[in-house]
Write a protein that holds these residues in place. Structure first.
Motif, PDB file in Angstrom:
ATOM      1  N   THR A  67      28.124  65.060  14.223  1.00 42.47           N
ATOM      2  CA  THR A  67      28.731  65.892  15.266  1.00 42.47           C
ATOM      3  C   THR A  67      28.084  65.699  16.635  1.00 42.47           C
ATOM      4  OG1 THR A  67      27.263  67.721  14.622  1.00 42.47           O
ATOM      5  CG2 THR A  67      29.454  67.648  13.617  1.00 42.47           C
ATOM      6  N   SER A  68      27.280  64.670  16.785  1.00 45.48           N
ATOM      7  CA  SER A  68      26.567  64.446  18.055  1.00 45.48           C
ATOM      8  C   SER A  68      27.055  63.198  18.791  1.00 45.48           C
ATOM      9  CB  SER A  68      25.055  64.331  17.802  1.00 45.48           C
ATOM     10  OG  SER A  68      24.553  65.512  17.219  1.00 45.48           O
ATOM     11  N   THR A  69      28.168  62.638  18.370  1.00 43.05           N
ATOM     12  CA  THR A  69      28.688  61.424  19.000  1.00 43.05           C
ATOM     13  C   THR A  69      29.747  61.770  20.043  1.00 43.05           C
ATOM     14  OG1 THR A  69      30.460  61.112  17.372  1.00 43.05           O
ATOM     15  CG2 THR A  69      28.306  60.162  16.852  1.00 43.05           C
ATOM     16  N   PRO A  70      29.947  60.924  21.058  1.00 41.16           N
ATOM     17  CA  PRO A  70      31.020  61.163  22.038  1.00 41.16           C
ATOM     18  C   PRO A  70      32.398  61.210  21.395  1.00 41.16           C
ATOM     19  CG  PRO A  70      29.465  59.508  22.857  1.00 41.16           C
ATOM     20  CD  PRO A  70      29.111  59.764  21.420  1.00 41.16           C
ATOM     21  N   GLU A  71      32.586  60.415  20.337  1.00 40.01           N
ATOM     22  CA  GLU A  71      33.889  60.400  19.656  1.00 40.01           C
ATOM     23  C   GLU A  71      34.180  61.752  19.000  1.00 40.01           C
ATOM     24  OE1 GLU A  71      32.411  56.489  20.438  1.00 40.01           O
ATOM     25  OE2 GLU A  71      31.506  58.116  19.259  1.00 40.01           O
ATOM     26  N   PHE A  72      33.160  62.337  18.371  1.00 39.90           N
ATOM     27  CA  PHE A  72      33.365  63.656  17.755  1.00 39.90           C
ATOM     28  C   PHE A  72      33.622  64.703  18.826  1.00 39.90           C
ATOM     29  CE2 PHE A  72      31.954  67.798  16.330  1.00 39.90           C
ATOM     30  CZ  PHE A  72      32.631  67.930  15.124  1.00 39.90           C
ATOM     31  N   ALA A  73      32.920  64.615  19.957  1.00 40.07           N
ATOM     32  CA  ALA A  73      33.117  65.584  21.038  1.00 40.07           C
ATOM     33  C   ALA A  73      34.565  65.580  21.520  1.00 40.07           C
ATOM     34  CB  ALA A  73      32.162  65.283  22.189  1.00 40.07           C
ATOM     35  N   GLN A  74      35.150  64.397  21.664  1.00 40.30           N
ATOM     36  CA  GLN A  74      36.540  64.304  22.103  1.00 40.30           C
ATOM     37  C   GLN A  74      37.496  64.850  21.044  1.00 40.30           C
ATOM     38  OE1 GLN A  74      37.730  63.548  24.999  1.00 40.30           O
ATOM     39  NE2 GLN A  74      35.880  62.767  25.998  1.00 40.30           N
ATOM     40  N   LEU A  75      37.225  64.544  19.777  1.00 43.65           N
ATOM     41  CA  LEU A  75      38.079  65.035  18.694  1.00 43.65           C
ATOM     42  C   LEU A  75      38.026  66.553  18.602  1.00 43.65           C
ATOM     43  CD1 LEU A  75      39.918  64.413  16.278  1.00 43.65           C
ATOM     44  CD2 LEU A  75      37.845  64.211  14.869  1.00 43.65           C
ATOM     45  N   HIS A  76      36.830  67.115  18.676  1.00 45.28           N
ATOM     46  CA  HIS A  76      36.665  68.571  18.607  1.00 45.28           C
ATOM     47  C   HIS A  76      37.350  69.251  19.790  1.00 45.28           C
ATOM     48  CE1 HIS A  76      34.510  72.445  19.100  1.00 45.28           C
ATOM     49  NE2 HIS A  76      34.586  72.466  17.791  1.00 45.28           N
ATOM     50  N   LEU A  77      37.248  68.649  20.975  1.00 45.62           N
ATOM     51  CA  LEU A  77      37.882  69.200  22.171  1.00 45.62           C
ATOM     52  C   LEU A  77      39.397  69.256  22.003  1.00 45.62           C
ATOM     53  CD1 LEU A  77      37.739  70.108  25.173  1.00 45.62           C
ATOM     54  CD2 LEU A  77      37.920  67.684  25.776  1.00 45.62           C
ATOM     55  N   SER A  78      39.970  68.204  21.427  1.00 43.81           N
ATOM     56  CA  SER A  78      41.431  68.141  21.271  1.00 43.81           C
ATOM     57  C   SER A  78      41.957  69.188  20.304  1.00 43.81           C
ATOM     58  CB  SER A  78      41.846  66.743  20.792  1.00 43.81           C
ATOM     59  OG  SER A  78      41.382  66.501  19.470  1.00 43.81           O
ATOM     60  N   ARG A  79      41.089  69.738  19.457  1.00 44.95           N
ATOM     61  CA  ARG A  79      41.515  70.704  18.445  1.00 44.95           C
ATOM     62  C   ARG A  79      41.024  72.128  18.716  1.00 44.95           C
ATOM     63  NH1 ARG A  79      40.410  66.987  12.984  1.00 44.95           N
ATOM     64  NH2 ARG A  79      42.211  65.621  13.289  1.00 44.95           N
ATOM     65  N   SER A  80      40.320  72.319  19.804  1.00 48.25           N
ATOM     66  CA  SER A  80      39.728  73.634  20.081  1.00 48.25           C
ATOM     67  C   SER A  80      40.715  74.522  20.842  1.00 48.25           C
ATOM     68  CB  SER A  80      38.442  73.491  20.901  1.00 48.25           C
ATOM     69  OG  SER A  80      37.464  72.783  20.168  1.00 48.25           O
ATOM     70  N   PRO A  81      40.786  75.802  20.492  1.00 53.98           N
ATOM     71  CA  PRO A  81      41.665  76.731  21.222  1.00 53.98           C
ATOM     72  C   PRO A  81      41.040  77.140  22.550  1.00 53.98           C
ATOM     73  CG  PRO A  81      40.470  77.905  19.526  1.00 53.98           C
ATOM     74  CD  PRO A  81      40.106  76.453  19.361  1.00 53.98           C
ATOM     75  N   THR A  82      41.881  77.604  23.449  1.00 50.72           N
ATOM     76  CA  THR A  82      41.399  78.075  24.746  1.00 50.72           C
ATOM     77  C   THR A  82      40.720  79.428  24.588  1.00 50.72           C
ATOM     78  OG1 THR A  82      43.171  76.914  25.901  1.00 50.72           O
ATOM     79  CG2 THR A  82      42.070  78.675  27.095  1.00 50.72           C
ATOM     80  N   SER A  83      39.547  79.552  25.189  1.00 46.40           N
ATOM     81  CA  SER A  83      38.807  80.803  25.188  1.00 46.40           C
ATOM     82  C   SER A  83      38.723  81.339  26.611  1.00 46.40           C
ATOM     83  CB  SER A  83      37.403  80.597  24.606  1.00 46.40           C
ATOM     84  OG  SER A  83      37.460  80.118  23.285  1.00 46.40           O
ATOM     85  N   CYS A  84      37.997  82.418  26.784  1.00 44.74           N
ATOM     86  CA  CYS A  84      37.822  83.035  28.097  1.00 44.74           C
ATOM     87  C   CYS A  84      36.335  83.029  28.443  1.00 44.74           C
ATOM     88  CB  CYS A  84      38.355  84.468  28.069  1.00 44.74           C
ATOM     89  SG  CYS A  84      38.336  85.291  29.664  1.00 44.74           S
ATOM     90  N   LEU A  85      36.017  82.467  29.598  1.00 41.51           N
ATOM     91  CA  LEU A  85      34.629  82.430  30.056  1.00 41.51           C
ATOM     92  C   LEU A  85      34.444  83.489  31.142  1.00 41.51           C
ATOM     93  CD1 LEU A  85      32.044  80.757  29.461  1.00 41.51           C
ATOM     94  CD2 LEU A  85      32.586  79.398  31.484  1.00 41.51           C
ATOM     95  N   ILE A  86      33.506  84.398  30.905  1.00 42.99           N
ATOM     96  CA  ILE A  86      33.289  85.554  31.775  1.00 42.99           C
ATOM     97  C   ILE A  86      31.955  85.429  32.491  1.00 42.99           C
ATOM     98  CG2 ILE A  86      33.014  88.059  31.831  1.00 42.99           C
ATOM     99  CD1 ILE A  86      35.790  87.245  31.049  1.00 42.99           C
ATOM    100  N   LYS A  87      31.960  85.744  33.797  1.00 45.28           N
ATOM    101  CA  LYS A  87      30.717  85.841  34.542  1.00 45.28           C
ATOM    102  C   LYS A  87      30.711  87.139  35.345  1.00 45.28           C
ATOM    103  CE  LYS A  87      27.786  83.849  38.063  1.00 45.28           C
ATOM    104  NZ  LYS A  87      27.626  85.204  38.667  1.00 45.28           N
ATOM    105  N   PRO A  88      29.698  87.993  35.147  1.00 42.96           N
ATOM    106  CA  PRO A  88      29.625  89.237  35.926  1.00 42.96           C
ATOM    107  C   PRO A  88      29.528  88.947  37.414  1.00 42.96           C
ATOM    108  CG  PRO A  88      28.088  89.274  34.075  1.00 42.96           C
ATOM    109  CD  PRO A  88      28.598  87.871  34.177  1.00 42.96           C
ATOM    110  N   CYS A  89      30.188  89.764  38.214  1.00 43.00           N
ATOM    111  CA  CYS A  89      30.146  89.584  39.674  1.00 43.00           C
ATOM    112  C   CYS A  89      28.911  90.230  40.281  1.00 43.00           C
ATOM    113  CB  CYS A  89      31.399  90.190  40.309  1.00 43.00           C
ATOM    114  SG  CYS A  89      32.922  89.306  39.903  1.00 43.00           S
ATOM    115  N   HIS A  90      28.514  91.387  39.750  1.00 51.00           N
ATOM    116  CA  HIS A  90      27.390  92.105  40.330  1.00 51.00           C
ATOM    117  C   HIS A  90      26.076  91.525  39.833  1.00 51.00           C
ATOM    118  CE1 HIS A  90      29.983  95.886  41.252  1.00 51.00           C
ATOM    119  NE2 HIS A  90      30.559  94.760  41.592  1.00 51.00           N
ATOM    120  N   LYS A  91      25.097  91.591  40.663  1.00 55.43           N
ATOM    121  CA  LYS A  91      23.797  91.005  40.341  1.00 55.43           C
ATOM    122  C   LYS A  91      23.032  91.930  39.404  1.00 55.43           C
ATOM    123  CE  LYS A  91      19.863  88.763  42.517  1.00 55.43           C
ATOM    124  NZ  LYS A  91      19.183  88.476  43.786  1.00 55.43           N
ATOM    125  N   THR A  92      23.007  91.563  38.131  1.00 53.10           N
ATOM    126  CA  THR A  92      22.272  92.322  37.128  1.00 53.10           C
ATOM    127  C   THR A  92      21.505  91.338  36.263  1.00 53.10           C
ATOM    128  OG1 THR A  92      24.085  92.219  35.529  1.00 53.10           O
ATOM    129  CG2 THR A  92      24.092  94.067  37.084  1.00 53.10           C
TER     130      THR A  92
END
Length: 399
Positions: free
Chosen positions: A78-103
């Motif tokens: 699972t550490s090869t560039p080929e696996f990274a591309q294959l995993h990316l093609s099959r991964s669902p879209t998620s949500c990436l959150i970043k807090p706006c306020h400085k905490t």
């Protein structure tokens, strides 16, 4: 000793030799040491590498982290560039959150599974290995698991602003060189994209130049050493919505009152273009462009009574715009909404006022769920569409 006694001893000795051995391991021989146990030894059957790769490439990133710890062979596969591309093609879209306020949490990036956004178990928190300065950091957008971020100095001259590209999963990052003549720029949002034609990742920056009063645009290709000027853009790029990438291009609704409603930038041809609007109304405020189920869409909340979701059924054809969903407004007319996704059952997942997530059911015409503390973040937050990946910036730089 009698004959019968000797015969009995021989019989017992013979029986002891033919008895079934116990489950205990034999005595150590030839310096071998065996631990006595009464448990049966279970041998894991051999699984061919192609099958292991196929199975692991379908797992979520959180599960894949645990799979790395199973054995060295799985970690290697699972550490090869080929696996990274294959995993990316099959991964669902998620949500990436970043807090706006400085905490304490403000430097963490929270990854949430959109299929089950209200489940606390479907969340990961990443802290990119970036020595951020003591200034706010803005989250621009994600592409193939790589994220573009920038310092937010002020609305004045931004000569000290750094632009980063990172993979939060691998904790890798690069700092881009300073754009040319950056001290003449104000308001310089940027966008991050990928060219399938050249297999290259690019960052485009469109900034208002004080001297010429034009929106000058330059582009940086990861793996190269400098920015390239590509002329002027029709407006300043807006990259403040959840997801607006379609057909290799970023789409946005410009500020102001002149010109068409929607602009786009094509990362393959490095050119700007226009998409016809669904109506003649030139009001710019209260509208967000996004991509829903593979179609360009507009969430129009400029009306005080309702929210209208328009969908372009055939890309580039004005007549294909359709008013698909009309949502009665909640009490506050100044609320803002950003479309995230539409589930298979028709329910709509939306970001509400930059601080919570809500689900609207068109069937019952009601908001059925709202989460005030989304992904553990107790302040306003930025949210972008993100597909976590194992793509390494070291491989990207090689081209």
């Amino acid at each position: 000793m009698s004959t019968s006694s000797r015969s009995s001893k021989k019989k017992k000795a013979k029986q002891s030799q033919t008895q079934t051995p116990t489950t205990k391991n034999p005595r150590p021989q030839d310096d071998q040491k065996f631990e006595e146990t009464t448990e049966p030894i279970i041998l894991v059957p051999y699984i061919p590498a192609p099958i292991v790769i196929d199975i692991l490439s379908r797992t979520l990133i959180k599960t894949l982290f645990n799979c790395h710890l199973v054995c060295k062979n799985w970690a290697s596969l699972t550490s090869t560039p080929e696996f990274a591309q294959l995993h990316l093609s099959r991964s669902p879209t998620s949500c990436l959150i970043k807090p706006c306020h400085k905490t304490r949490q403000s430097k963490g990036l929270h990854l949430v599974d959109l299929e089950c956004p209200f489940s606390p178990s479907n969340k990961l928190v990443f802290v990119p290995k970036i020595n951020f300065p003591d200034v706010p950091i803005r989250l621009f957008n994600s592409c193939n698991g790589l994220v573009c971020l920038s310092q937010v100095i002020s609305d004045d001259l931004c000569d000290a602003c750094n632009i980063y590209v990172c993979n939060p999963v691998l904790r890798e990052f690069i700092i881009l060189p300073k754009p040319p003549h950056v001290t003449k720029f104000v308001h310089h949002p940027c966008a991050f994209g990928f060219s399938r034609k050249t297999n290259q990742y690019k960052v485009v920056l469109s900034a208002y130049c004080i001297n010429s009063r034009t929106f000058q645009t330059c582009i940086y290709t990861l793996g190269e050493c400098s920015w390239r000027s590509i002329g002027n853009s029709p407006s300043c790029i807006r990259n403040d919505h959840f997801y607006a990438f379609l057909n290799g291009a970023l789409h946005w609704i410009p500020w102001g009152v002149d010109g068409p409603l929607i602009y786009y930038f094509d990362f393959v041809n490095e050119q700007f273009g226009e998409v016809p609007e669904p109506y003649e109304n030139q009001v710019r405020y209260g509208k967000e462009v996004s991509v829903i189920n593979g179609n360009l869409s507009i969430c129009d909340y400029s009306n005080h009574d309702q929210i209208v979701i328009w969908v372009m059924k055939e890309y580039g054809v004005k007549e294909s715009w359709s008013k698909d969903i009309v949502i009665a407004r909640r009490i506050d007319n100044f609320d803002s909404y950003e479309l995230i996704m539409i589930y298979g059952n028709g329910k709509i997942l939306m970001i509400f006022n930059k601080k919570s997530i809500i689900i609207y059911d068109p069937g019952s015409k009601a908001f059925e769920s709202e989460l005030q503390i989304f992904a553990g973040v107790r302040s306003e937050f930025e949210a972008i569409a993100h597909v976590p990946s194992l793509i390494s910036l070291k491989d990207v730089a090689k081209g």
